[in-house]
Structure formats: structure tokens, C-alpha cells
Design an enzyme around this catalytic site. Structure first.
Site, PDB file in Angstrom:
ATOM      1  N   TYR A 237      48.920  61.543  32.951  1.00  0.00           N
ATOM      2  CA  TYR A 237      49.626  62.437  33.878  1.00  0.00           C
ATOM      3  C   TYR A 237      49.034  63.840  33.873  1.00  0.00           C
ATOM      4  O   TYR A 237      49.016  64.512  34.900  1.00  0.00           O
ATOM      5  CB  TYR A 237      51.132  62.448  33.602  1.00  0.00           C
ATOM      6  CG  TYR A 237      51.808  61.288  34.292  1.00  0.00           C
ATOM      7  CD1 TYR A 237      52.117  61.364  35.648  1.00  0.00           C
ATOM      8  CD2 TYR A 237      52.071  60.107  33.624  1.00  0.00           C
ATOM      9  CE1 TYR A 237      52.697  60.293  36.312  1.00  0.00           C
ATOM     10  CE2 TYR A 237      52.647  59.023  34.276  1.00  0.00           C
ATOM     11  CZ  TYR A 237      52.965  59.124  35.619  1.00  0.00           C
ATOM     12  OH  TYR A 237      53.513  58.067  36.271  1.00  0.00           O
TER      13      TYR A 237
ATOM     14  N   GLN B 205      58.857  60.549  49.447  1.00  0.00           N
ATOM     15  CA  GLN B 205      58.540  59.602  48.377  1.00  0.00           C
ATOM     16  C   GLN B 205      57.342  60.097  47.581  1.00  0.00           C
ATOM     17  O   GLN B 205      56.923  59.467  46.617  1.00  0.00           O
ATOM     18  CB  GLN B 205      58.205  58.229  48.978  1.00  0.00           C
ATOM     19  CG  GLN B 205      59.328  57.635  49.801  1.00  0.00           C
ATOM     20  CD  GLN B 205      58.865  56.452  50.643  1.00  0.00           C
ATOM     21  OE1 GLN B 205      58.859  55.320  50.202  1.00  0.00           O
ATOM     22  NE2 GLN B 205      58.454  56.730  51.866  1.00  0.00           N
ATOM     23  N   ASN B 206      56.764  61.205  48.016  1.00  0.00           N
ATOM     24  CA  ASN B 206      55.570  61.730  47.350  1.00  0.00           C
ATOM     25  C   ASN B 206      55.959  62.602  46.161  1.00  0.00           C
ATOM     26  O   ASN B 206      56.954  63.317  46.216  1.00  0.00           O
ATOM     27  CB  ASN B 206      54.737  62.538  48.347  1.00  0.00           C
ATOM     28  CG  ASN B 206      54.321  61.692  49.540  1.00  0.00           C
ATOM     29  OD1 ASN B 206      54.162  60.476  49.405  1.00  0.00           O
ATOM     30  ND2 ASN B 206      54.161  62.312  50.687  1.00  0.00           N
ATOM     31  N   VAL B 207      55.167  62.541  45.122  1.00  0.00           N
ATOM     32  CA  VAL B 207      55.478  63.296  43.900  1.00  0.00           C
ATOM     33  C   VAL B 207      54.572  64.513  43.747  1.00  0.00           C
ATOM     34  O   VAL B 207      54.617  65.214  42.739  1.00  0.00           O
ATOM     35  CB  VAL B 207      55.342  62.405  42.628  1.00  0.00           C
ATOM     36  CG1 VAL B 207      56.291  61.224  42.702  1.00  0.00           C
ATOM     37  CG2 VAL B 207      53.903  61.934  42.412  1.00  0.00           C
ATOM     38  N   ASP B 208      53.736  64.785  44.763  1.00  0.00           N
ATOM     39  CA  ASP B 208      52.663  65.768  44.597  1.00  0.00           C
ATOM     40  C   ASP B 208      53.070  67.220  44.823  1.00  0.00           C
ATOM     41  O   ASP B 208      52.254  68.116  44.678  1.00  0.00           O
ATOM     42  CB  ASP B 208      51.504  65.410  45.529  1.00  0.00           C
ATOM     43  CG  ASP B 208      51.980  65.147  46.949  1.00  0.00           C
ATOM     44  OD1 ASP B 208      52.806  65.924  47.457  1.00  0.00           O
ATOM     45  OD2 ASP B 208      51.525  64.145  47.546  1.00  0.00           O
TER      46      ASP B 208
ATOM     47  N   HIS C 148      61.126  60.138  44.323  1.00  0.00           N
ATOM     48  CA  HIS C 148      60.346  59.605  43.207  1.00  0.00           C
ATOM     49  C   HIS C 148      59.966  60.685  42.189  1.00  0.00           C
ATOM     50  O   HIS C 148      59.083  60.472  41.365  1.00  0.00           O
ATOM     51  CB  HIS C 148      59.093  58.896  43.726  1.00  0.00           C
ATOM     52  CG  HIS C 148      59.409  57.666  44.542  1.00  0.00           C
ATOM     53  ND1 HIS C 148      58.485  57.041  45.347  1.00  0.00           N
ATOM     54  CD2 HIS C 148      60.554  56.960  44.664  1.00  0.00           C
ATOM     55  CE1 HIS C 148      59.063  55.987  45.932  1.00  0.00           C
ATOM     56  NE2 HIS C 148      60.317  55.926  45.546  1.00  0.00           N
TER      57      HIS C 148
ATOM     58  N   CYS D  42      62.375  66.411  29.171  1.00  0.00           N
ATOM     59  CA  CYS D  42      62.530  65.638  27.947  1.00  0.00           C
ATOM     60  C   CYS D  42      62.885  64.195  28.293  1.00  0.00           C
ATOM     61  O   CYS D  42      63.692  63.935  29.180  1.00  0.00           O
ATOM     62  CB  CYS D  42      63.638  66.274  27.105  1.00  0.00           C
ATOM     63  SG  CYS D  42      64.025  65.310  25.632  1.00  0.00           S
TER      64      CYS D  42
ATOM     65  N   CYS E 204      66.843  64.049  26.442  1.00  0.00           N
ATOM     66  CA  CYS E 204      68.016  64.842  26.865  1.00  0.00           C
ATOM     67  C   CYS E 204      67.864  65.402  28.275  1.00  0.00           C
ATOM     68  O   CYS E 204      68.744  66.077  28.768  1.00  0.00           O
ATOM     69  CB  CYS E 204      68.310  65.961  25.863  1.00  0.00           C
ATOM     70  SG  CYS E 204      67.196  67.370  25.965  1.00  0.00           S
TER      71      CYS E 204
HETATM   72 ZN   LIG Z   1      65.399  66.964  24.635  1.00  0.00          ZN
END
Ligand SMILES: [Zn+2]
Length: 249
Positions: free
Chosen positions: A72, A106-109, A124, A132, A135
Site C-alpha cells: 500500500y 468506488q475509487n480509493v485514489d 471503498h 488502526c 480501534c
Molecule cells: Zn488503535
């Protein structure tokens, strides 16, 4: 590519001039026009040996969190070199011109927000956000120069990208807001999306069933095409600016 400007029907133009409630759903096609390669095409170099489906899952993260984290980090860098295209900016202008406009992507960019869109639902997630794994606390900064995955300052859990992995459910608040918007809109745009990935694909049908006018802009026909009131085959980066010009130019 059409040699002359697309003819938008006068009915569609006058409908949009009237300030209807509009929803636009965008998919990978919009990002591809910015030069962002799809998930699968983008596996090059060191990463060519891995399948995205084997990295973008909770199981992969559990098995080898550092591998998934590094992947990632690499993808985040690749996205940083990509800029919004005229289609992204046309959607910003449409939002500014209309009293009720919801963008569902739907794009994560992050390209819609980068372009200036405000009311964006990210089905998405967003690859630029990190949270995290335990949490859910979001973090803006982390130390990337470590041997292991950076940890949460609150609970010491592992940090992960805020994207929806294979086998995970969509963020409930985003999905519920998207369904509500689709069911109550007057015009629904489906842009650069294949119309096969659920539950996003069902949003256009929900809008259609509630009587919304459905407009599809895509490079090729999709399962939605027979139900759409208006179908424009081509690039959103060309068609959307032309549409904006036709309505408000
Ligand atoms: Zn945490």
C-alpha cells in the site's frame, strides 16, 4: 471519439438547469482517464509476483502485515503522481451549480477530493487515509522507516490503509448515505463504472425504480444500459465538460 460535439437532449439539459437532486456514482473508468492503472495492470517490478487479491484481504494482512503495508505504501506513491482529469473538475462544477448533489465513488485514489469535490461518499475507502486495524483511530502521520508495520498511538494495534479489502463489508455510514441519496434523487449519473460490482451497481437500479432519470456515461455498454434513460458512450473527461457547457455555458 465523436468528431463533433455530442448532442445532449433538450429535455435533459432543461431538467438539469432546473436544479434537481443529483447523484453521481463514479468507478474505475474515471480514474483510468487520469492515467491510473487498474489494480491488476499496476502490478509491476517487485510486486508483479503477487496477485492483488492475495494482498488486499484481512487474511493477507494477518499472515504478513508488513508485506501488505509495503504494498500500500508503494500504491500510495503511485497515486500521488496522478492528477484529476477534466471529468473530475466537471463534477466539482456540477456540485457548485446544484443545490443538492451527492458524489458516490468506488475509487480509493482521493482524486475527487483533490479536484475539489466536497460531498463525497467513499464506498471503498481512501488509500491516502490510514487507521488502526483494531480501534479504528485515524492517523495523519506515522513512521514508515521501520522494520515492522507502524502502530496505533492509542492502542498499539497495527496501522492499515482505510480501504475495503476483499471479504470486508463496506463502511456502513457511507453505504447508507449512498442508498438514501440514490433513492431520493431526481437524476442519477453512472459514470465510468462497469455496473457489475455490488452493492454499488444496485444504486442506479434503486434510483431507476424510484423514478429517477438515469444517465450513463461509460466507454462501453453495461448491465445498466438497457434501463438508462440516456446513454453516452465515451470518455467522462470529454463528455462531462461538454455537458456542463451545454447546461450552464
Ligand atoms: Zn488503535
Amino acid at each position: 471519439m465523436p468528431a463533433r460535439p455530442v448532442e445532449f437532449s433538450p429535455e435533459l439539459i432543461s431538467l438539469l438547469r432546473g436544479g434537481p437532486k443529483v447523484v453521481a456514482l463514479t468507478g474505475a473508468g474515471v480514474s483510468q482517464e487520469s492515467g491510473l492503472r487498474t489494480f491488476r495492470d499496476a502490478q509491476t517490478g517487485l510486486w508483479a509476483q503477487y496477485k492483488p487479491t492475495e494482498l488486499a484481504s484481512p487474511e493477507a494482512f494477518q499472515r504478513d502485515p508488513k508485506l501488505v503495508w509495503d504494498w500500500y505504501a508503494w500504491r500510495r506513491e503511485a497515486v500521488k503522481g496522478v492528477r484529476p482529469n477534466p471529468g473530475h473538475y466537471a463534477l466539482v462544477e456540477i456540485e457548485q451549480r446544484l443545490p443538492h448533489f451527492t458524489l458516490i465513488t468506488q475509487n480509493v485514489d482521493n482524486l475527487h477530493r483533490f479536484a475539489g469535490s466536497q460531498n463525497v461518499l467513499e464506498l471503498h475507502g481512501n488509500i491516502q487515509r490510514v487507521r488502526c486495524a483494531d480501534c479504528y483511530t485515524f492517523t495523519e502521520t506515522w513512521d514508515d522507516d521501520t522494520e515492522s508495520v507502524p502502530r496505533c498511538r492509542v492502542c498499539n494495534g497495527l496501522l492499515r490503509p482505510d480501504v475495503v479489502w476483499f471479504g470486508e463489508s463496506l463502511p456502513r455510514d457511507q453505504l447508507e448515505a449512498a442508498v438514501t441519496a440514490a433513492r431520493s434523487c431526481d437524476v442519477f449519473f453512472s459514470i465510468g463504472t462497469s455496473g457489475v460490482v455490488q452493492p454499488a451497481a444496485s444504486l442506479a437500479f434503486a434510483a431507476h425504480n424510484r423514478g429517477a432519470v438515469v444517465v450513463e456515461i461509460n466507454a462501453e455498454p453495461t448491465p445498466l444500459t438497457p434501463k438508462a434513460d440516456y446513454v453516452f458512450e465515451g470518455k467522462s473527461g470529454e463528455l462531462l465538460p461538454e455537458l456542463v457547457e451545454a447546461i450552464w455555458g
